[in-house]
Structure formats: structure tokens, C-alpha cells
Motif scaffolding. Structure first.
Motif: not given
Length: 563
Positions: A280, A283, A286, A321, A323-324, A328, A435, A457
């Protein structure tokens, strides 16, 4: 499927019988063969940009020179997705040192713009358009960082093809004409948009010859004066003065102080392949989190396109996602627990959240102690490989076209949140959550594949699907990109949104009705969506035979070519 069910689902399903081409080799959904060449390969989303990259290679340039040349050309030819008003990320395999290098060329928020300004104005989020979401464009500095470290040809020669096309014109491709016409409907109210992107007062159509002399002049200044011509010269003054006139905060000082950062890529091993992403504020990890979870399942036995596989993939995405959404952000402002997030032990913990029979509706991030876009790839005969992604965000960007420069500034600042306890909260001189992510794969310490899947995403989801298609389901490089994709939306976001209803599962038409029915019985909200499944390019190196395989996205205008 009867007519009532078709109306109820709101989808039209096509039988999974293969393509109309009736190819005699490969998977039924494959659109074409991969391109194979010995001396060099370029894969971009615009055939003319691909040819520019090959021309640079043939002139003696390396993959880094060719990547910069192609990216500059794409900024002209695909202004709906990228340009020098945006940011850049790259992963580079250097044949000389036999190692990977990561470049984070993303820009920061204006130094004089504070969170209190937005709150005093009664805003609950940063607007998508106008001067306020504009952050420093990092692309040009990224080019020069790459070139200074690895390039061979002079930048004048590298940027020459883009300058010539900008001055002499090029025919607009089908997909870009479609996007330009859509963008023109809501961006034509902003200063200089019509003058730059709507010649003769109307949106460009497929086959129209488009020239951008202002951009040609800007690129000539950069080619002659280097990165300082953009960040410290007349171009910087023009950008700053224009944004101030529009009521924004991006200043000459913000531009003059900008710098990119060389970072160490991070990886996980997935069934013998080391998959590399950048840490980060992007992303990319992920995808690594998803792969760690999926490695605990026998996906091959589930079968491509099965309800069991799609359910498992979707639920792994939802878990990662969360956690994202929480962790992040710009590492310069927070202690990010990257090592823990991509560990195998943590993936084992997170797998327990997945119910094999039921779609989750709401999840939480892990409890840790530590705090549209273009993708392209180029490889050369020496073995250098570049995985590069570049974008303005939200299609063309902010709508802000500085007078006489020929390009639009990005609106990446929209991706901050106003939640003051959040890692990704807006702060001055901070890089927003990003992204766009390039990817790379090595095997036994040697380069195996440079690839990416553009599209918001969708990108980590796309990275995972490509890899699973190849590693678990045995697909070739082009087949892996042509295969029907899925996209889950509605997860919690780094901008503050929280998933409370499980989101939506979008499927391409190649997924059979029996699978869709089984997914609905597991609780998924299934919808059919045209577009939004990303844009794929990839180069794979066959070390045993000494050849490159190239693939390009069949859903776009792209081309893979080599020599």
C-alpha cells in the motif's frame, strides 16, 4: 430458462457452447491464440501503442524505454483512462541484477488543503469532479525515475512517437470513441474540455482523426527539459494557476516538492509460484490475501465455472476486502501490518469466516495488533520485463484541463475518507488509497509472467482469476484472459462504506444457468452486467524454449505483438 425467470433475474443468459469462431484448438471461449516471439513483446490496450513499443525495441531501446514510449502514446490515444495528469505504478524485472524493483509514482494531496476545509463547507466526502479531488500527478516523474535507473535511449527519442501522433493525428478506436462520447456528456461544462477533446464542438467517433497539438507541445517541453519542465517549469505554473482559478488548492510548491518512491515488492507463494505485488497505498496485497485463502481449497476439483468455485472465490474476496477497507493507506502516515496481512497463518484464521454453503452478508476486518486505467507490459531480448499501470481515475479524471496543456488532471483525492480514526483519512501531503496495481510472477527465482487487470476494485479479483485459471485450471495465457469472469461489488471500502447486505455478484454471460441457480440458493445476489470486468494484458516467459508468450484483452481494443 423460462421467460418468467429471465425477467425475474433481469439477465439474458447465453448458452456455454463456445464462440462463433469455432476454433479447432484451445478452450471454447478463447478468442485467439497467444502471440509468441523471441526478441521482444509488447501488450497494450491500443494497437498503435503496441507498435510504438516494438519500434522502440527495434531501435535498440530496452523494455523500460518501450514501456515509457507506449504509456505516453496511450495517454494521447486513451485519454478516457490515463495520461500525464495521473499516477503510475510499475514492477520491473532487471535482467542485469536478476531482481525485481517496484516503483510507486503516485502523487500527494495539496499541502494547504485540510480536512477542516471540507467539514466547514458541509461536505461529507470529497467530490468526484472539479479542483478539490486533484492530487499531484506522478506519471511524468515515474517515467524519469524508470528511465534514469534502467533506460537506454534518450528521452527525446522515447517520447518522439507520442509527440508525432499528437501533432499529426491518429484514428480513434471503437471502445475509446464509446467512452469519449459518454464522458463528453458530463465533462463538457468544464473549462478547456471541448477545445481539447471535442474538435468542431462534437464528441469524437470511431475512425475520426484526433490531434492534440497542446499535448504535443507539453511532451516536447518534457522531452527537452526533463521532469523538472513538468514539476518546476512553466507547466507547473500553468497547472497551479489554473487550479487556483477554479477554486482548488494544488500549488506550484506541491508540484515542485513531488517525488516518486522505489519500494520493495511483496509476495506470497501460490502452489509453487511467487506472486508479487506492490505494498500500500495500493490494493495489490488484496490479491495476495485472496490467494493465501484459496490455496487452502482444492479448486481444481471444483472445476472452472462451478458454483462451488465461484462461491469460494467470492467469499475469499469479501474477507480480504474487509482488511483492504481498514488497513490499506499511505504507509508514510501509518504503521501498516503488511507482513501479517499476507502471512499464511493469518489466511488460515480468516478462512474460518467462510461458510461453504452460504454467502456472507457482513464481515469484520481482522483484529491486528499493528496499527478506468490502462495496463501494459513489455519485454525485451535481454530479458528485462516491465509491468506498468497508469490511470487518471474515474475514467478521464477530474474534468480539470489546464489551459493549453492538452491533458486532464486526475481525481484520486476522491479516494480518501473523512473518518478521522481511519488509516485512509484525508490529510495534507498524503497519498490516497490507490486502486491501480501491476503484478508479476516468478518461479524458482526467475521471471515467469508480467501481467495486470485494470478496472477499479476489479483488479485484485482479476489478478486472482487469471492466476487460478492458469495454475489450477490449466489454461493458457490468452485463454486465462478470455475466460468468463466474475466481479463482486459492495464490499466495505477504504472510503468508509460498510458491507451490510453481502453485496452483488456480477457474472459474464459464459457462466451457465445451473451455476447461477446454485449460487442464488447459497444466498448470492446475482446480476448480469455489461462491462466492468477489467482489461488484461500479460507476457509469459518460457525459459526452456527462450520465447515470450503475449496476451491481450479481447474485451478492449488491445493488441499483443512481438518480433
Amino acid at each position: 430458462m423460462n421467460k418468467f425467470l429471465s425477467l425475474l433475474l433481469g439477465i439474458t443468459l447465453l448458452p456455454l457452447l463456445g464462440n462463433a469462431q469455432d476454433r479447432i484448438t484451445g478452450k471454447g471461449f478463447a478468442t485467439r491464440s497467444a502471440v509468441i516471439a523471441q526478441n521482444g513483446m509488447a501488450c497494450t490496450s491500443q494497437p498503435l501503442a503496441t507498435q510504438v513499443a516494438l519500434d522502440i525495441l527495434k531501435k535498440g531501446g530496452n523494455a523500460i524505454d518501450a514501456a515509457i514510449a507506449a504509456n505516453a502514446t496511450l495517454g494521447l490515444m486513451e485519454p478516457t483512462g490515463n495520461g500525464i495528469g495521473g499516477d503510475l505504478f510499475a514492477i520491473i524485472w532487471d535482467a542485469k541484477t536478476q531482481q525485481l524493483y517496484g516503483l510507486n509514482a503516485s502523487g500527494r494531496s495539496p499541502k494547504e488543503l485540510t480536512l477542516s476545509y471540507f467539514k466547514e463547507k458541509g461536505m461529507d466526502k470529497i467530490p468526484a469532479l472539479g479542483p478539490l479531488p486533484v492530487s499531484v500527478p506522478g506519471c511524468v516523474d515515474g517515467w524519469f525515475e524508470m528511465h534514469n535507473k534502467f533506460g537506454k535511449l534518450k528521452m527525446k527519442e522515447v517520447l518522439s512517437p507520442a509527440i508525432n501522433y499528437a501533432r499529426e493525428g491518429f484514428p480513434v478506436t471503437e471502445l475509446i470513441a464509446f467512452y469519449l462520447q459518454g464522458s463528453s456528456r458530463y465533462l463538457n461544462k468544464y473549462p478547456n474540455f471541448k477545445e481539447t477533446y471535442m474538435p468542431n464542438g462534437k464528441a469524437l467517433e470511431e475512425g475520426d482523426i484526433f490531434t492534440n497539438p497542446d499535448l504535443a507541445n507539453t511532451l516536447e517541453q518534457i522531452a527537452k527539459g526533463g521532469r523538472d519542465a513538468f514539476y518546476k517549469g512553466d507547466i507547473a505554473h500553468t497547472i497551479a494557476d489554473f487550479i487556483k482559478l477554479q477554486g482548488g488548492f494544488l500549488s506550484y510548491e506541491d508540484l515542485a516538492n513531488h517525488k516518486s518512491e522505489w519500494v520493495t515488492p511483496v509476495s506470497v507463494n501460490y502452489r509453487g509460484y511467487d506472486v508479487w505485488e506492490l505494498p500500500p497505498n495500493g490494493q495489490g496485497i488484496a490479491a495476495l490475501q485472496m490467494l493465501n485463502i484459496l490455496e487452502q481449497y482444492d479448486l481444481k476439483s471444483m472445476g472452472f465455472g462451478s458454483a462451488e468455485y465461484i462461491h469460494t472465490l467470492t467469499e475469499a474476496k469479501k474477507v480480504a476486502y474487509e482488511d483492504r477497507a481498514k488497513y490499506y493507506a499511505d504507509p508514510a502516515f501509518n504503521e501498516l501490518p503488511v507482513e501479517k496481512l499476507i502471512s499464511k497463518a493469518y489466511a488460515t484464521e480468516r478462512k474460518s469466516l467462510i461458510n461453504p454453503d452460504r454467502a456472507s452478508r457482513r464481515l469484520e476486518a481482522g483484529k491486528l495488533k499493528d496499527g478506468d486505467t490502462i495496463y501494459m507490459t513489455v519485454a525485451d531480448k535481454e530479458g528485462n520485463m516491465v509491468s506498468l499501470i497508469q490511470s487518471n481515475y474515474r475514467g478521464m479524471g477530474s474534468g480539470m484541463v489546464p489551459t493549453g496543456l492538452g491533458f486532464m488532471l486526475q481525481d484520486r483525492g476522491e479516494l480518501f475518507t473523512f473518518e478521522e480514526v481511519h488509516f485512509n483519512v484525508y490529510e495534507p501531503n498524503k497519498r490516497p488509497f490507490h486502486t491501480i496495481i501491476p503484478a508479476f510472477v516468478t518461479k524458482n527465482g526467475k521471471p515467469f509472467m508480467s501481467f495486470g487487470v485494470m478496472g477499479g476494485d476489479m483488479q485484485p479479483q482479476g489478478h486472482v482469476q487469471i492466476l487460478v485459471n492458469m495454475i489450477d485450471f490449466g489454461m493458457g495465457l490468452q485463454e486465462a484472459g478470455d475466460a468468463p469472469r466474475i466481479r463482486h461489488t459492495g464490499s466495505s471500502e477504504p472510503t468508509g462504506e460498510v458491507m451490510v447486505d453481502g453485496g452483488e455478484l456480477h457474472l459474464e454471460s459464459g457462466i451457465g444457468y445451473d451455476t447461477i441457480r446454485a449460487l442464488m440458493r447459497k444466498g448470492h445476489k446475482v446480476t448480469f452486467k455489461v462491462g466492468g470486468y477489467g482489461g488484461y494484458q500479460a507476457i509469459m516467459y518460457d525459459a526452456e524454449k527462450g520465447v515470450y508468450h503475449g496476451a491481450s484483452e479481447s474485451r478492449k481494443d488491445g493488441q499483443a505483438a512481438g518480433y
